[in-house]
Design an enzyme around this catalytic site. Structure first.
Site, PDB file in Angstrom:
ATOM      1  CG  ASP A  89      -9.090 -14.400 -37.460  1.00 26.45           C
ATOM      2  OD1 ASP A  89      -9.231 -13.546 -36.575  1.00 26.45           O
ATOM      3  OD2 ASP A  89      -8.320 -15.373 -37.352  1.00 26.45           O
ATOM      4  CG  HIS A  93      -6.992 -13.377 -33.721  1.00 23.74           C
ATOM      5  ND1 HIS A  93      -7.608 -14.276 -34.564  1.00 23.74           N
ATOM      6  CD2 HIS A  93      -6.430 -14.124 -32.747  1.00 23.74           C
ATOM      7  CE1 HIS A  93      -7.417 -15.509 -34.106  1.00 23.74           C
ATOM      8  NE2 HIS A  93      -6.709 -15.444 -33.003  1.00 23.74           N
ATOM      9  CB  SER A 139      -5.005 -18.133 -32.843  1.00 23.68           C
ATOM     10  OG  SER A 139      -6.287 -18.204 -32.295  1.00 23.68           O
TER      11      SER A 139
END
Ligand SMILES: *[C@@H]1O[C@H](CO)[C@@H](O)[C@H](O)[C@H]1NC(C)=O
Ligand SMILES: *[C@@H]1O[C@H](CO)[C@@H](O)[C@H](O)[C@H]1NC(C)=O
Ligand SMILES: *[C@@H]1O[C@H](CO)[C@@H](O)[C@H](O)[C@H]1NC(C)=O
Ligand SMILES: *[C@@H]1O[C@H](CO)[C@@H](O)[C@H](O)[C@H]1NC(C)=O
Ligand SMILES: *[C@@H]1O[C@H](CO)[C@@H](O)[C@H](O)[C@H]1NC(C)=O
Ligand SMILES: *[C@@H]1O[C@H](CO)[C@@H](O)[C@H](O)[C@H]1NC(C)=O
Ligand SMILES: *[C@@H]1O[C@H](CO)[C@@H](O)[C@H](O)[C@H]1NC(C)=O
Ligand SMILES: *[C@@H]1O[C@H](CO)[C@@H](O)[C@H](O)[C@H]1NC(C)=O
Ligand SMILES: *[C@@H]1O[C@H](CO)[C@@H](O)[C@H](O)[C@H]1NC(C)=O
Length: 801
Positions: free
Chosen positions: A177, A250, A583
């Site tokens: 990520d 994220h 996600s």
């Protein structure tokens, strides 16, 4: 605030910089040097200069058949270099120094390298012995504290079984990520035992990240950027952290969902207050940062997976997706295959391209493809119109500037056609006239620009509030956002009523009120419109997505370097943020897979996926079929796969549908791949097609897809084998809910087991009764009276040839 996984972003047309052969890092073929290339050379940036375009080099991924390496080469890197040199000679370009040209060597999950090549060299290389395939570099994109309770994973103290199992096995979840924010309390290693010696990972240091940022929770942190720099240009180290530190948020969010430590009193500006806890709070996290400000590049993703396999991760959670059009050209598909072969469970996001059909990414059968569901927690907010009507939506607004519930404020909508949004009705930047907006609440249509940005456009034009209205594309899906002015998201049906009121009332008015956090929302879960839908465009016989997990309004840790809205001009900083998207669903499954690996270390990735799928539920908390928020109808296997994950049940599935790497390879043999395309997965000359599967529908998948001929009386027989992982002496009876238009018979209809790990096979016979215009859905369930082992059935109806 949602990071849409590739679906909205067209693939980037990025300039490819020209790479000079800079003699910066002398290579030898020694194995140690190979490792140095993979580790230390990460810190050497290739140097660029503009050059003639005819000889400009681009980065490619070259997969090699290591079985074909001539014995004259002492090391595979020599062989790779020789192949590049030969192709350069044939293309009449200068071979130059090999080091900066070959910037990755892959040797764990698959074999090959990433290199800078001219187009002519790439063409020549294709014919070099041992070269399996050459893939051009592609861009992947990123598509989240109530979820543990909602999923039935109760706090550890109340559930010794899971945490004890997990501690015994010591599971590592690899998160590929944007990196990690190590100071987040979610990554505290308090009470964790020392890192096991089998772990081979490393803590790579860089700006903003030193060795003390790794601990017993964050046991590895690596960065992969050589492909990105070759593709996109050198990273500006002042503008972003060229280290495992997460600039974006994220990666911090997904890592804490999978395996964050418990944090009490976690909330986002007061919303969702409670204990934030990852799915597997005792598991370790290994960070593989592959995403930079301009995206995530395939050769870096492959390098990360290759490294994670060597480091010894047990599970990979990858919330990324690209525009994959085949199994053998998609870096994630190839990388995940290699990981699966080593026994590593790989979870990927299904994508945020829904509700359009055929909007899935990551459809390979060896990947757990995860769609999104809502939870029973909501953040309601109400629009009260001048005519007394109330409409409920959602919001995470928490600013000081608030509207009085007692007053009414002027309400305006700038659309000139109620059935088609316009730039003004979408509140795009630069379209709103401050004279028309000042002091008013503005109705904005959802779409095109980011949701929080629309609110800011209204605020900047002098507006005092916003009603963000879904168009038909989003239906009743409600995603809560941390708006910068009082704002409420409203579903399409209410939105139409509000617009109608505004259009038909000369001086229309409204006020907005915010009600905080509500639990116990019914019905839930539902499938949000954004979650990508089947069918699986690569292979109709494999039902995708595999399952859904929480992916709407998920509270989890966040980066201290980014605002919660991810808008650059938003000055706010938070420890926890609420995000939505597949996600967020993906690391839920990654974390739950870690729990299962802890309980059942001997289970294969396919066995874990089978257990997750066959125990998933398809009824919501009102005992009705799960609903699709896009249209309010019951959702189908094309949107929820096998159903919503149920972790406690998944730990005791009774039967599993197992699949070995060789069987996945046989599946590929059924997919009309050329011999060289198959070599991407056969790894060595050892694995060749046996054609043991009579069609892809016979892969021992936990979901059943019958591709039927639309002629009455035609039949189709599919085969499956189950393994008993429950009590040794068990008897299972079948129960069929036949898809409309088909008759379904299972032989035998009863399976008897007398020992553990005993296998039993059965046939599922489909007969076309009444041809159907479109796909129909059903289920096959084996039950021993205690456990229900459910497989969804999809019948697709093809016209006769
Ligand atoms: C083929 O398989 C054998 C044993 O399964 C293994 O020892 C050998 O290395 C393999 N050959 C190649 C070329 O990988
Ligand atoms: C690592 O960074 C932290 C701050 O982020 C600092 O307090 C600490 O001294 C650093 N440790 C080393 C070994 O440099
Ligand atoms: C969150 O909950 C905790 C414990 O119930 C409480 O002490 C704290 O004040 C709450 N925080 C907020 C912002 O509501
Ligand atoms: C709307 O809500 C207000 C405040 O709760 C209430 O007084 C009013 O009756 C509601 N209007 C309708 C039409 O239900
Ligand atoms: C409004 O949009 C619809 C759908 O695009 C179109 O058919 C219709 O003609 C439009 N009406 C006006 C008045 O522009
Ligand atoms: C709108 O555009 C102006 C001018 O380009 C820019 O300064 C402003 O930040 C933009 N506002 C938003 C909300 O994007
Ligand atoms: C609407 O507002 C305008 C300006 O405030 C006012 O002149 C007009 O009388 C109002 N019309 C109605 C129907 O209330
Ligand atoms: C299973 O059944 C067999 C024969 O029916 C019996 O001999 C055996 O003891 C049973 N095993 C268990 C674990 O109950
Ligand atoms: C089979 O499933 C149906 C629907 O789920 C249920 O009504 C029925 O009782 C089941 N039959 C058996 C024998 O379990």
């Amino acid at each position: 605030m949602v990071k849409f996984l590739s679906s909205t972003a067209a693939s980037l047309a990025l300039p490819s910089p020209v790479l000079d052969a800079a003699p910066s890092f002398p290579m030898t073929g020694a194995a140690a040097r190979c490792l140095i290339l993979l580790f230390s050379a990460l810190y050497l940036a290739p140097s660029f200069s503009s050059g003639s375009t005819s000889h400009s080099r681009k980065s490619y991924i070259v997969l090699m058949d290591k079985g074909q390496m001539p014995s004259s080469f002492s090391h595979h890197l020599h062989w790779y270099e020789s192949a590049v040199r030969s192709s350069a000679a044939l293309a009449a370009t200068s071979g130059g120094d090999m080091q900066p040209r070959i910037f990755y060597s892959y040797d764990n999950a698959f074999h090959g390298f990433a290199a800078m090549l001219t187009e002519a060299e790439a063409e020549q290389l294709e014919f070099q012995p041992g070269v399996v395939t050459i893939l051009p570099e592609t861009v992947y994109r990123m598509h989240t504290t109530r979820s543990p309770q909602f999923l039935g994973i109760v706090p550890e103290s109340h559930n010794g079984h899971m945490s004890a199992a997990l501690a015994a096995h010591d599971v590592v979840v690899g998160v590929v990520d944007t990196g990690i924010w190590p100071e987040s309390p979610s990554f505290s290693d308090r009470g964790m035992p020392p890192v096991p010696s089998r772990w081979k990972g490393a803590c790579e240091i860089g700006r903003g990240f030193n060795i003390s940022n790794c601990n017993r929770k964050i046991v590895g942190a690596r960065i992969f950027y050589r492909g990105y720099e070759a593709f996109q240009g050198v990273i500006n180290e002042m503008a972003e952290f060229k280290s495992p530190r997460d600039e974006d948020g994220h990666g911090t969010h997904t890592a804490s969902i999978a395996a964050g430590s418990p944090v009490t009193g976690a909330n986002f500006m007061g919303y969702g207050n409670g204990t934030a806890r990852g799915m597997a709070p005792r598991a370790r996290i290994a960070v593989y940062k592959v995403c930079w400000s301009g995206g995530c590049i395939s050769s870096d993703i492959m390098a990360a997976i290759d490294r994670a396999v060597a480091d010894g991760v047990d599970v990979l959670s990858i919330s990324l997706g690209g525009e994959a059009t085949s199994y053998y050209r998609d870096a994630l598909s190839i990388g995940a295959f290699g990981a699966m072969e080593k026994g590593i469970f790989v979870a990927c996001a299904a994508g945020n391209g829904g509700p359009d059909p055929i909007s899935l990414t990551n459809v390979s059968p060896w990947i757990a493809t995860v769609g999104a569901g809502t939870m029973d927690r909501d953040f309601p907010a109400t629009v009260r119109l001048g005519n007394g009507m109330n409409f409920t939506g959602v919001s995470l607004y928490s600013g000081r500037r608030s509207l009085s519930p007692q007053r009414q404020y002027a309400l305006v909508y700038f659309g000139d056609n109620l059935s088609r949004p316009t730039p003004k009705s979408l509140c795009l930047n630069g379209t709103l006239d401050p004279h028309a907006v000042a002091g008013k609440i503005v109705i904005c249509d959802r779409g095109i620009s980011m949701r929080v940005e629309k609110g800011l456009v209204v605020k900047d034009a002098g507006g005092i509030g916003m009603i963000l209205v879904n168009t038909d594309a989003n239906g009743e899906e409600l995603v809560a956002d941390c708006h910068l002015l009082p704002a409420i998201a409203i579903g399409a049906i209410s939105g139409k009523a509000i617009k109608h009121y505004t259009e038909s009332t000369p001086n229309s008015t409204a006020t907005l009120t915010f009600e905080g956090t509500k639990l116990g929302i019914r019905p839930s879960p539902m499938i949000p419109a954004f979650s990508s839908r089947g069918p699986n465009f690569l292979t109709l016989e494999i039902v995708k997505p595999d399952m859904v997990a929480p992916g709407v309004n998920i509270l989890a840790a966040w980066s201290g370097a980014n605002s919660p809205s991810a808008l650059p001009f938003d000055p706010r900083r938070v420890r926890f943020n609420i995000m939505s998207g597949t996600s967020m669903s993906c690391p839920h499954i990654g974390g739950i897979a870690a729990l299962m690996k802890g309980s059942h270390p001997e289970w294969s990735p396919a066995a874990i996926k089978s257990a997750l799928m066959t125990t998933a539920y398809v009824l919501d908390n009102t005992q009705q079929p799960l609903k699709d928020e896009a249209n309010g109808e019951p959702s189908t296997a094309y949107s929820h796969g096998a159903g919503h994950v149920d972790p406690p049940k998944a730990l005791d599935p009774g039967l599993i549908y197992d699949i070995s790497p060789d069987e996945y390879f046989e599946f590929l043999c059924s997919q009309k791949l050329t011999p060289s395309q198959l070599k991407v997965f056969s790894k060595s000359a050892n694995r060749s097609c046996k054609y043991s599967l009579a069609g892809a529908g016979n892969l021992n998948y936990p979901a059943i897809s019958a591709v039927m001929t639309n002629i009455q009386g035609s039949t189709l027989t599919l085969r499956r084998t189950v393994t008993n992982v429950g009590p040794p002496n068990s008897t299972y009876d079948v129960n069929i809910s036949a898809p409309k238009g088909a008759k379904v018979v299972v032989r035998p209809a009863q399976l008897q087991f007398c020992r553990q790990n005993q296998k039993r096979s059965f046939r599922v016979i489909f007969v076309t009764k009444a041809p159907q215009p479109s796909e129909t859905f059903g289920a096959l369930t084996w039950s021993d009276g205690t456990r229900a082992v459910r497989s969804p059935i999809v019948a697709t109806w093809l016209l006769p040839p």
